[in-house]
Design a protein around this motif. Structure first.
Motif, PDB file in Angstrom:
ATOM      1  N   ALA A 197       0.835  -1.212   0.000  1.00 51.38           N
ATOM      2  CA  ALA A 197       0.000   0.000   0.000  1.00 51.38           C
ATOM      3  C   ALA A 197       0.863   1.253   0.000  1.00 51.38           C
ATOM      4  O   ALA A 197       0.593   2.202  -0.749  1.00 51.38           O
ATOM      5  CB  ALA A 197      -0.938  -0.008   1.206  1.00 51.38           C
ATOM      6  N   VAL A 198       1.904   1.280   0.823  1.00 51.02           N
ATOM      7  CA  VAL A 198       2.795   2.440   0.844  1.00 51.02           C
ATOM      8  C   VAL A 198       3.456   2.607  -0.516  1.00 51.02           C
ATOM      9  O   VAL A 198       3.495   3.711  -1.072  1.00 51.02           O
ATOM     10  CB  VAL A 198       3.879   2.299   1.940  1.00 51.02           C
ATOM     11  CG1 VAL A 198       4.928   3.385   1.810  1.00 51.02           C
ATOM     12  CG2 VAL A 198       3.254   2.333   3.310  1.00 51.02           C
ATOM     13  N   TRP A 199       3.977   1.531  -1.058  1.00 48.86           N
ATOM     14  CA  TRP A 199       4.704   1.599  -2.334  1.00 48.86           C
ATOM     15  C   TRP A 199       3.786   2.062  -3.468  1.00 48.86           C
ATOM     16  O   TRP A 199       4.140   2.956  -4.239  1.00 48.86           O
ATOM     17  CB  TRP A 199       5.329   0.243  -2.658  1.00 48.86           C
ATOM     18  CG  TRP A 199       6.067   0.257  -3.945  1.00 48.86           C
ATOM     19  CD1 TRP A 199       7.284   0.808  -4.198  1.00 48.86           C
ATOM     20  CD2 TRP A 199       5.608  -0.291  -5.188  1.00 48.86           C
ATOM     21  NE1 TRP A 199       7.618   0.636  -5.520  1.00 48.86           N
ATOM     22  CE2 TRP A 199       6.606  -0.035  -6.146  1.00 48.86           C
ATOM     23  CE3 TRP A 199       4.449  -0.965  -5.580  1.00 48.86           C
ATOM     24  CZ2 TRP A 199       6.476  -0.440  -7.464  1.00 48.86           C
ATOM     25  CZ3 TRP A 199       4.337  -1.370  -6.889  1.00 48.86           C
ATOM     26  CH2 TRP A 199       5.344  -1.097  -7.814  1.00 48.86           C
ATOM     27  N   ILE A 200       2.606   1.464  -3.577  1.00 48.13           N
ATOM     28  CA  ILE A 200       1.683   1.806  -4.662  1.00 48.13           C
ATOM     29  C   ILE A 200       1.221   3.264  -4.551  1.00 48.13           C
ATOM     30  O   ILE A 200       1.240   4.005  -5.537  1.00 48.13           O
ATOM     31  CB  ILE A 200       0.468   0.851  -4.693  1.00 48.13           C
ATOM     32  CG1 ILE A 200       0.913  -0.516  -5.205  1.00 48.13           C
ATOM     33  CG2 ILE A 200      -0.663   1.406  -5.544  1.00 48.13           C
ATOM     34  CD1 ILE A 200      -0.164  -1.590  -5.116  1.00 48.13           C
ATOM     35  N   THR A 201       0.795   3.675  -3.361  1.00 49.36           N
ATOM     36  CA  THR A 201       0.282   5.048  -3.246  1.00 49.36           C
ATOM     37  C   THR A 201       1.387   6.085  -3.422  1.00 49.36           C
ATOM     38  O   THR A 201       1.146   7.132  -4.024  1.00 49.36           O
ATOM     39  CB  THR A 201      -0.451   5.272  -1.913  1.00 49.36           C
ATOM     40  OG1 THR A 201       0.433   4.958  -0.822  1.00 49.36           O
ATOM     41  CG2 THR A 201      -1.708   4.420  -1.824  1.00 49.36           C
ATOM     42  N   ALA A 202       2.594   5.791  -2.933  1.00 50.33           N
ATOM     43  CA  ALA A 202       3.699   6.736  -3.134  1.00 50.33           C
ATOM     44  C   ALA A 202       4.045   6.831  -4.617  1.00 50.33           C
ATOM     45  O   ALA A 202       4.256   7.935  -5.149  1.00 50.33           O
ATOM     46  CB  ALA A 202       4.920   6.313  -2.325  1.00 50.33           C
ATOM     47  N   THR A 203       4.079   5.685  -5.300  1.00 50.48           N
ATOM     48  CA  THR A 203       4.392   5.674  -6.734  1.00 50.48           C
ATOM     49  C   THR A 203       3.320   6.413  -7.531  1.00 50.48           C
ATOM     50  O   THR A 203       3.644   7.250  -8.391  1.00 50.48           O
ATOM     51  CB  THR A 203       4.530   4.224  -7.238  1.00 50.48           C
ATOM     52  OG1 THR A 203       5.572   3.582  -6.494  1.00 50.48           O
ATOM     53  CG2 THR A 203       4.845   4.177  -8.714  1.00 50.48           C
ATOM     54  N   LEU A 204       2.058   6.110  -7.255  1.00 53.41           N
ATOM     55  CA  LEU A 204       0.966   6.773  -7.981  1.00 53.41           C
ATOM     56  C   LEU A 204       0.926   8.277  -7.692  1.00 53.41           C
ATOM     57  O   LEU A 204       0.703   9.077  -8.596  1.00 53.41           O
ATOM     58  CB  LEU A 204      -0.377   6.134  -7.635  1.00 53.41           C
ATOM     59  CG  LEU A 204      -0.603   4.726  -8.179  1.00 53.41           C
ATOM     60  CD1 LEU A 204      -1.929   4.161  -7.661  1.00 53.41           C
ATOM     61  CD2 LEU A 204      -0.560   4.708  -9.696  1.00 53.41           C
ATOM     62  N   THR A 205       1.167   8.644  -6.448  1.00 47.54           N
ATOM     63  CA  THR A 205       1.173  10.068  -6.097  1.00 47.54           C
ATOM     64  C   THR A 205       2.300  10.795  -6.817  1.00 47.54           C
ATOM     65  O   THR A 205       2.106  11.900  -7.342  1.00 47.54           O
ATOM     66  CB  THR A 205       1.291  10.253  -4.569  1.00 47.54           C
ATOM     67  OG1 THR A 205       0.221   9.531  -3.940  1.00 47.54           O
ATOM     68  CG2 THR A 205       1.215  11.719  -4.181  1.00 47.54           C
ATOM     69  N   ARG A 206       3.478  10.187  -6.883  1.00 43.28           N
ATOM     70  CA  ARG A 206       4.592  10.807  -7.622  1.00 43.28           C
ATOM     71  C   ARG A 206       4.240  10.968  -9.100  1.00 43.28           C
ATOM     72  O   ARG A 206       4.558  11.989  -9.708  1.00 43.28           O
ATOM     73  CB  ARG A 206       5.859   9.969  -7.470  1.00 43.28           C
ATOM     74  CG  ARG A 206       6.566  10.221  -6.183  1.00 43.28           C
ATOM     75  CD  ARG A 206       7.990   9.660  -6.166  1.00 43.28           C
ATOM     76  NE  ARG A 206       8.543   9.882  -4.855  1.00 43.28           N
ATOM     77  CZ  ARG A 206       8.512   8.989  -3.858  1.00 43.28           C
ATOM     78  NH1 ARG A 206       7.981   7.810  -4.057  1.00 43.28           N
ATOM     79  NH2 ARG A 206       9.028   9.289  -2.687  1.00 43.28           N
TER      80      ARG A 206
END
Length: 161
Positions: free
Chosen positions: A144-153
């Motif tokens: 969840a952290v990885w996906i949301t950080a990647t999508l937000t970037r």
């Protein structure tokens, strides 16, 4: 230089501590009071939100702790978004990260309840469920952290074009 205090009789002594060094001043370093207050206030808000989730979606006795799993994964997803926003997009006030990141999200997500839930599942003889919960929470939270950080970037980069 203040005189070092001698060890008390029968008091355990840590071999890594130099008793000849002066005793440090007690209390918070300067300007840390507002940070501690922000974390405490945010932690109360986050813990209240987690408690509210547990009231809305209670785990049945002997049931799988879905609410704690979802709370931890949602909290980690929000952490992924928040960290990108405050590091790449917004020059936030110095108390925003302690209040929201450490306080609210730290109080909302819960390692202690996760550990107790695993212990309860194992004590009930549900070893498979306990190990599955342990692995599923860890994998889902990190993902969840990885996906949301990647999508937000990606969203931030797209908006800046």
């Amino acid at each position: 230089m203040p005189k070092p205090r001698p060890p008390m009789l029968n008091e355990p002594v840590d071999p890594d501590v130099d008793l000849r060094a002066p005793v440090r001043r007690k209390g918070l370093p300067p300007r840390q009071g507002p940070v501690v207050a922000a974390v405490a206030l945010g932690g109360g808000v986050g813990a209240a939100a987690r408690y509210g989730a547990a009231l809305l979606w209670p785990t049945e006795p002997g049931g799988f702790p879905w609410t704690t799993l979802v709370v931890n994964v949602v909290g980690c997803a929000i952490i992924g978004i928040f960290m990108v926003v405050i590091t790449d997009v917004w020059a936030a006030h110095r108390l925003v990260r302690p209040f929201f990141g450490t306080g609210v999200l730290g109080g909302f997500t819960t390692f202690s309840t996760y550990a107790v839930d695993i212990q309860r599942l194992l004590a009930q003889g549900r070893t498979g469920a306990g190990l599955a919960y342990l692995a599923l929470t860890l994998a889902a939270a990190l993902t969840a952290v990885w996906i949301t950080a990647t999508l937000t970037r990606r969203v931030v980069e797209w908006r800046q074009q």
